[in-house]
Scaffold this motif. Structure first.
Motif, PDB file in Angstrom:
ATOM      1  N   MET A   1       0.851  -1.182   0.000  1.00 15.36           N
ATOM      2  CA  MET A   1       0.000   0.000   0.000  1.00 15.36           C
ATOM      3  C   MET A   1       0.891   1.238   0.000  1.00 15.36           C
ATOM      4  SD  MET A   1      -2.993   0.955   2.651  1.00 15.36           S
ATOM      5  CE  MET A   1      -4.333   1.865   1.978  1.00 15.36           C
ATOM      6  N   ASN A   2       0.447   2.255  -0.693  1.00 11.03           N
ATOM      7  CA  ASN A   2       1.181   3.503  -0.768  1.00 11.03           C
ATOM      8  C   ASN A   2       0.794   4.369   0.439  1.00 11.03           C
ATOM      9  OD1 ASN A   2       2.436   5.817  -1.460  1.00 11.03           O
ATOM     10  ND2 ASN A   2       1.674   5.884  -3.569  1.00 11.03           N
ATOM     11  N   TRP A   3       1.689   4.417   1.424  1.00 13.93           N
ATOM     12  CA  TRP A   3       1.381   5.127   2.657  1.00 13.93           C
ATOM     13  C   TRP A   3       1.301   6.635   2.464  1.00 13.93           C
ATOM     14  CZ3 TRP A   3      -0.718   2.486   6.300  1.00 13.93           C
ATOM     15  CH2 TRP A   3      -0.450   1.123   6.392  1.00 13.93           C
ATOM     16  N   ARG A   4       2.032   7.152   1.512  1.00 10.75           N
ATOM     17  CA  ARG A   4       1.961   8.584   1.237  1.00 10.75           C
ATOM     18  C   ARG A   4       0.565   8.951   0.720  1.00 10.75           C
ATOM     19  NH1 ARG A   4       6.729  10.840  -2.102  1.00 10.75           N
ATOM     20  NH2 ARG A   4       7.744  10.420  -0.124  1.00 10.75           N
ATOM     21  N   LEU A   5       0.039   8.141  -0.176  1.00  9.42           N
ATOM     22  CA  LEU A   5      -1.324   8.362  -0.683  1.00  9.42           C
ATOM     23  C   LEU A   5      -2.346   8.233   0.448  1.00  9.42           C
ATOM     24  CD1 LEU A   5      -3.302   8.773  -3.006  1.00  9.42           C
ATOM     25  CD2 LEU A   5      -3.257   6.294  -3.366  1.00  9.42           C
ATOM     26  N   PHE A   6      -2.142   7.227   1.308  1.00  5.88           N
ATOM     27  CA  PHE A   6      -3.046   7.045   2.435  1.00  5.88           C
ATOM     28  C   PHE A   6      -3.024   8.268   3.351  1.00  5.88           C
ATOM     29  CE2 PHE A   6      -3.943   5.379   6.723  1.00  5.88           C
ATOM     30  CZ  PHE A   6      -5.226   4.912   6.499  1.00  5.88           C
ATOM     31  N   LEU A   9      -5.009  11.030   1.682  1.00  9.79           N
ATOM     32  CA  LEU A   9      -6.444  10.774   1.774  1.00  9.79           C
ATOM     33  C   LEU A   9      -6.975  11.043   3.182  1.00  9.79           C
ATOM     34  CD1 LEU A   9      -6.788   7.541  -0.375  1.00  9.79           C
ATOM     35  CD2 LEU A   9      -7.558   9.848  -0.951  1.00  9.79           C
ATOM     36  N   ALA A  10      -6.193  10.662   4.187  1.00 12.23           N
ATOM     37  CA  ALA A  10      -6.605  10.925   5.568  1.00 12.23           C
ATOM     38  C   ALA A  10      -6.662  12.419   5.838  1.00 12.23           C
ATOM     39  CB  ALA A  10      -5.640  10.245   6.537  1.00 12.23           C
TER      40      ALA A  10
END
Length: 71
Positions: A1-6, A9-10
């Protein structure tokens, strides 16, 4: 999973929640102000009506009539 994208989004979701909260707060303040103005108008109307009726009653019983005695 792309944590930067997450993370993005958060942050966007949190910002949306804050924006909705701010809009709801502003709307509630507008309605509270409108309610206060309506109550103020009612109070002014009642007090003004009582003053008007009191003045008319005062004039009806001859108040403020300054008759001069003719010589």
């Amino acid at each position: 999973m792309n944590w930067r994208l997450f993370g993005w989004l958060a942050a966007m979701f949190g910002g949306a929640i804050v924006a909705i909260w701010l809009v709801a707060t502003v709307i509630s303040l507008v309605f509270a102000t409108l309610g206060f103005l309506i109550k103020l108008a009612l109070v002014v109307a009642v007090v003004g009506g009582l003053i008007f009726l009191g003045y008319k009653g005062y004039k009806a019983v001859g108040g403020g009539e300054r008759r001069q005695i003719r010589k």
